[in-house]
Every structure is written in structure tokens, then in C-alpha cells.
Design a protein around this motif. Structure first.
Motif, PDB file in Angstrom:
ATOM      1  N   VAL A  34      20.258  56.976  -8.743  1.00  0.00           N
ATOM      2  CA  VAL A  34      20.485  55.705  -8.453  1.00  0.00           C
ATOM      3  C   VAL A  34      21.755  55.348  -7.573  1.00  0.00           C
ATOM      4  O   VAL A  34      22.894  55.998  -7.978  1.00  0.00           O
ATOM      5  N   GLY A  35      21.798  54.474  -6.627  1.00  0.00           N
ATOM      6  CA  GLY A  35      23.031  53.767  -5.974  1.00  0.00           C
ATOM      7  C   GLY A  35      22.643  52.419  -5.417  1.00  0.00           C
ATOM      8  O   GLY A  35      21.947  51.862  -5.891  1.00  0.00           O
ATOM      9  N   HIS A  36      23.138  52.415  -4.253  1.00  0.00           N
ATOM     10  CA  HIS A  36      23.258  51.085  -3.560  1.00  0.00           C
ATOM     11  C   HIS A  36      23.153  51.238  -2.056  1.00  0.00           C
ATOM     12  O   HIS A  36      23.443  52.392  -1.298  1.00  0.00           O
ATOM     13  N   VAL A  37      22.388  50.367  -1.478  1.00  0.00           N
ATOM     14  CA  VAL A  37      22.514  50.288   0.080  1.00  0.00           C
ATOM     15  C   VAL A  37      23.908  49.976   0.537  1.00  0.00           C
ATOM     16  O   VAL A  37      24.337  48.995   0.228  1.00  0.00           O
ATOM     17  N   SER A  38      24.211  50.843   1.221  1.00  0.00           N
ATOM     18  CA  SER A  38      25.888  50.554   1.783  1.00  0.00           C
ATOM     19  C   SER A  38      25.943  49.782   3.021  1.00  0.00           C
ATOM     20  O   SER A  38      26.840  48.958   3.310  1.00  0.00           O
ATOM     21  N   ALA A  39      24.835  50.016   4.030  1.00  0.00           N
ATOM     22  CA  ALA A  39      24.695  49.357   5.338  1.00  0.00           C
ATOM     23  C   ALA A  39      23.361  49.383   5.767  1.00  0.00           C
ATOM     24  O   ALA A  39      22.642  50.172   5.359  1.00  0.00           O
ATOM     25  N   LYS A  40      23.087  48.822   7.010  1.00  0.00           N
ATOM     26  CA  LYS A  40      21.881  48.658   7.570  1.00  0.00           C
ATOM     27  C   LYS A  40      22.156  48.867   8.872  1.00  0.00           C
ATOM     28  O   LYS A  40      23.248  48.722   9.624  1.00  0.00           O
ATOM     29  N   GLY A  41      21.114  49.388   9.651  1.00  0.00           N
ATOM     30  CA  GLY A  41      21.305  49.563  11.166  1.00  0.00           C
ATOM     31  C   GLY A  41      22.179  50.658  11.734  1.00  0.00           C
ATOM     32  O   GLY A  41      22.712  50.510  12.670  1.00  0.00           O
ATOM     33  N   ARG A  42      22.341  51.693  10.909  1.00  0.00           N
ATOM     34  CA  ARG A  42      23.028  52.855  11.233  1.00  0.00           C
ATOM     35  C   ARG A  42      22.855  53.588  12.313  1.00  0.00           C
ATOM     36  O   ARG A  42      21.436  53.849  12.177  1.00  0.00           O
ATOM     37  N   SER A  43      23.623  53.854  13.494  1.00  0.00           N
ATOM     38  CA  SER A  43      23.134  54.898  14.510  1.00  0.00           C
ATOM     39  C   SER A  43      24.200  55.690  14.713  1.00  0.00           C
ATOM     40  O   SER A  43      25.211  55.521  14.235  1.00  0.00           O
ATOM     41  N   ASN A  44      24.045  56.639  15.739  1.00  0.00           N
ATOM     42  CA  ASN A  44      24.894  57.663  16.131  1.00  0.00           C
ATOM     43  C   ASN A  44      25.401  58.371  14.975  1.00  0.00           C
ATOM     44  O   ASN A  44      26.532  58.717  14.771  1.00  0.00           O
ATOM     45  N   VAL A  45      24.464  58.727  14.009  1.00  0.00           N
ATOM     46  CA  VAL A  45      25.066  59.422  12.789  1.00  0.00           C
ATOM     47  C   VAL A  45      25.620  60.896  13.061  1.00  0.00           C
ATOM     48  O   VAL A  45      26.588  61.232  12.630  1.00  0.00           O
ATOM     49  N   GLY A  46      25.102  61.427  14.089  1.00  0.00           N
ATOM     50  CA  GLY A  46      25.469  62.673  14.413  1.00  0.00           C
ATOM     51  C   GLY A  46      26.708  62.850  15.384  1.00  0.00           C
ATOM     52  O   GLY A  46      27.687  63.492  15.044  1.00  0.00           O
ATOM     53  N   LEU A  47      26.966  61.515  15.908  1.00  0.00           N
ATOM     54  CA  LEU A  47      28.223  61.503  16.655  1.00  0.00           C
ATOM     55  C   LEU A  47      29.563  61.069  15.908  1.00  0.00           C
ATOM     56  O   LEU A  47      30.409  61.345  16.081  1.00  0.00           O
ATOM     57  N   ALA A  48      29.026  60.321  14.606  1.00  0.00           N
ATOM     58  CA  ALA A  48      30.065  60.099  13.707  1.00  0.00           C
ATOM     59  C   ALA A  48      30.677  61.047  12.899  1.00  0.00           C
ATOM     60  O   ALA A  48      31.853  61.216  12.522  1.00  0.00           O
ATOM     61  N   ALA A  49      29.894  62.179  12.872  1.00  0.00           N
ATOM     62  CA  ALA A  49      30.425  63.502  12.162  1.00  0.00           C
ATOM     63  C   ALA A  49      29.910  64.640  12.532  1.00  0.00           C
ATOM     64  O   ALA A  49      29.228  65.431  12.182  1.00  0.00           O
ATOM     65  N   PRO A  50      30.525  64.938  13.802  1.00  0.00           N
ATOM     66  CA  PRO A  50      30.143  66.335  14.446  1.00  0.00           C
ATOM     67  C   PRO A  50      30.306  67.385  13.668  1.00  0.00           C
ATOM     68  O   PRO A  50      31.497  67.481  13.158  1.00  0.00           O
ATOM     69  N   GLY A  51      29.353  68.481  13.391  1.00  0.00           N
ATOM     70  CA  GLY A  51      29.544  69.548  12.683  1.00  0.00           C
ATOM     71  C   GLY A  51      29.233  69.334  11.295  1.00  0.00           C
ATOM     72  O   GLY A  51      29.246  70.378  10.711  1.00  0.00           O
ATOM     73  N   ILE A  52      29.358  67.954  10.775  1.00  0.00           N
ATOM     74  CA  ILE A  52      28.885  67.847   9.620  1.00  0.00           C
ATOM     75  C   ILE A  52      27.526  67.455   9.381  1.00  0.00           C
ATOM     76  O   ILE A  52      26.797  67.738   8.572  1.00  0.00           O
ATOM     77  N   ALA A  53      27.159  66.242  10.194  1.00  0.00           N
ATOM     78  CA  ALA A  53      25.628  66.051  10.133  1.00  0.00           C
ATOM     79  C   ALA A  53      24.785  67.040  10.556  1.00  0.00           C
ATOM     80  O   ALA A  53      25.125  68.066  11.267  1.00  0.00           O
ATOM     81  N   ALA A  54      23.553  66.918  10.218  1.00  0.00           N
ATOM     82  CA  ALA A  54      22.341  67.865  10.255  1.00  0.00           C
ATOM     83  C   ALA A  54      22.505  68.038  11.836  1.00  0.00           C
ATOM     84  O   ALA A  54      22.469  67.039  12.827  1.00  0.00           O
ATOM     85  N   PRO A  55      22.300  69.425  12.347  1.00  0.00           N
ATOM     86  CA  PRO A  55      22.130  69.436  13.835  1.00  0.00           C
ATOM     87  C   PRO A  55      20.851  68.603  14.363  1.00  0.00           C
ATOM     88  O   PRO A  55      19.936  68.557  13.864  1.00  0.00           O
ATOM     89  N   GLY A  56      21.234  68.199  15.573  1.00  0.00           N
ATOM     90  CA  GLY A  56      20.098  67.525  16.362  1.00  0.00           C
ATOM     91  C   GLY A  56      20.356  66.043  16.217  1.00  0.00           C
ATOM     92  O   GLY A  56      19.556  65.042  17.077  1.00  0.00           O
ATOM     93  N   PHE A  57      20.935  65.411  15.026  1.00  0.00           N
ATOM     94  CA  PHE A  57      21.117  63.981  14.918  1.00  0.00           C
ATOM     95  C   PHE A  57      21.791  63.414  15.869  1.00  0.00           C
ATOM     96  O   PHE A  57      21.707  62.382  16.174  1.00  0.00           O
ATOM     97  N   GLU A  58      22.687  63.916  16.919  1.00  0.00           N
ATOM     98  CA  GLU A  58      23.516  63.625  17.691  1.00  0.00           C
ATOM     99  C   GLU A  58      22.735  63.225  19.181  1.00  0.00           C
ATOM    100  O   GLU A  58      23.180  62.410  19.880  1.00  0.00           O
ATOM    101  N   ASN A  59      21.361  63.814  18.868  1.00  0.00           N
ATOM    102  CA  ASN A  59      20.640  63.481  20.056  1.00  0.00           C
ATOM    103  C   ASN A  59      19.420  62.547  19.808  1.00  0.00           C
ATOM    104  O   ASN A  59      18.786  62.083  20.790  1.00  0.00           O
ATOM    105  N   LEU A  60      19.280  62.071  18.630  1.00  0.00           N
ATOM    106  CA  LEU A  60      18.551  61.130  18.179  1.00  0.00           C
ATOM    107  C   LEU A  60      18.565  59.660  18.904  1.00  0.00           C
ATOM    108  O   LEU A  60      19.664  59.036  18.881  1.00  0.00           O
ATOM    109  N   ALA A  61      17.451  59.323  19.816  1.00  0.00           N
ATOM    110  CA  ALA A  61      17.601  57.853  20.612  1.00  0.00           C
ATOM    111  C   ALA A  61      17.383  56.635  19.534  1.00  0.00           C
ATOM    112  O   ALA A  61      17.989  55.743  19.630  1.00  0.00           O
ATOM    113  N   TYR A  62      16.414  56.936  18.693  1.00  0.00           N
ATOM    114  CA  TYR A  62      15.889  55.945  17.820  1.00  0.00           C
ATOM    115  C   TYR A  62      16.654  55.744  16.260  1.00  0.00           C
ATOM    116  O   TYR A  62      15.823  56.306  15.654  1.00  0.00           O
ATOM    117  N   GLN A  63      17.880  55.593  16.316  1.00  0.00           N
ATOM    118  CA  GLN A  63      18.436  55.654  14.910  1.00  0.00           C
ATOM    119  C   GLN A  63      18.429  54.111  14.356  1.00  0.00           C
ATOM    120  O   GLN A  63      19.097  53.478  15.221  1.00  0.00           O
TER     121      GLN A  63
END
Length: 188
Positions: A34-63
Motif C-alpha cells: 500500500v502507498g499513495h498516488v504521488s503524481a499523474k501524467g508523468r513522462s520522460n521517465v527514462g530521461l529523468a533518471a538515465p541509467g537507473i530507469a529500465a532500458p528503453g524507457f527513454e525512447n517511449l513516445a506515449y508516456q
């Protein structure tokens, strides 16, 4: 005798509401966190944390992720994110793990429902395509006063955007009489 969980409406999800992840994180079957919703509409997940986020997320167009502080680990991906009433509001997808814990991301159930409906009806997913590489404004651009619109980093040749005359460096403020505040607005 099992009944499918009812689907909620991810458009009505509010930041701060409870979010429950069900799955088998790290191989531990039938886990419920159990936790909470922290934010909505997040995009650029891979760009925000290069090398930490799962590979490939920096190129997803529909985030358009729901961000949660609910623990999501390998084994939770693909499992439901549920509200306090037992309605599925998302599909657990990714984490960015760092020094003090992690940030979870879930696909909003309305997006998943739309994709599923298209696959059932047509056997494929149809999305509009402009042929641009949009980016949210950098901190330097925001400091210079660019706060609204989608910045076009590049336009691919022989695409609808190229035929319309868009160029790299352009900022899209409206599309089909709809105000564009950011990259997400342009892609949705």
C-alpha cells in the motif's frame, strides 16, 4: 468462481489517494503493498533518471504514467494498481530505484482499456503520428520564459509534420483548436 476486478477510471484518480499494488515482487507470491498516488501524467521517465530507469524507457513516445510511492519491484510489473475500493486504476510497469527507495510508475487503466479495445476490435493499435521528436522544455528554456507548448527537437523527413512545414526548434501551442501546454498534450 473467481470474478475479475472491476476497472476504475484513471481520469478521476487524485494525487494523495491510496494505491495498492498486487503481484509477486522478487518472487514472493501474492504480495499486497500500500502507498499513495504521488503524481499523474508523468513522462520522460527514462530521461529523468538515465541509467537507473529500465532500458528503453527513454525512447517511449506515449508516456502518461501514474507515479506512486507504493513499492513496485520486479515481479509486480503487469500486475494491477488498485484503489481503496478494489477498482483497477493502473497496470504496474516500471520503477526508478535509488538510494532511499524507489518511485513506481503505472499505466493508467483508461489508456490500457483503450489499447485493449483496439486490439480486440482491430487486431492492432492505431495512434496518430506527426513525425516529430518533441521534448519538454529544459530548465534553461523555462528560465528564458518558455513555459507553454511542446518544443519540437526534430522533424523526421517525409512525415505529416514535415509536409506541414514544422521544423526543429518550433514550439507547438495549439493543434486542432486544442491548447498544447506540454509534450504530453501534443502526443495525446
Amino acid at each position: 468462481s473467481l470474478q475479475p476486478a472491476p476497472l476504475g477510471n484513471s481520469d478521476t484518480v487524485q494525487v494523495g489517494q491510496f494505491a495498492i499494488a498486487v503481484g509477486s515482487p522478487m518472487g514472493f507470491q501474492n504480495s499486497f503493498t500500500v502507498g499513495h498516488v504521488s503524481a499523474k501524467g508523468r513522462s520522460n521517465v527514462g530521461l529523468a533518471a538515465p541509467g537507473i530507469a529500465a532500458p528503453g524507457f527513454e525512447n517511449l513516445a506515449y508516456q502518461d504514467f501514474l507515479q506512486v510511492d507504493t513499492p513496485i519491484n520486479p515481479g509486480n510489473s503487469g500486475g494491477p494498481l488498485i484503489d481503496i475500493h478494489g477498482r483497477v486504476i493502473g497496470i504496474n510497469t516500471a520503477i526508478i530505484a535509488g538510494g532511499g527507495g524507489g518511485i513506481g510508475f503505472s499505466i493508467p487503466i483508461n489508456m490500457a482499456r483503450n489499447i485493449a479495445d483496439q486490439l480486440i476490435q482491430e487486431g492492432r493499435v492505431r495512434r496518430g503520428w506527426l513525425g516529430v521528436q518533441p521534448r519538454d522544455f529544459s530548465s534553461k528554456q523555462r528560465e528564458a520564459g518558455l513555459t507553454l507548448g511542446a518544443w519540437i527537437e526534430a522533424v523526421l523527413p517525409e512525415t505529416p509534420a514535415a509536409r506541414a512545414g514544422l521544423q526543429g526548434g518550433d514550439v507547438v501551442l495549439t493543434l486542432n483548436n486544442k491548447d498544447i501546454s506540454n509534450t504530453k498534450d501534443l502526443l495525446s
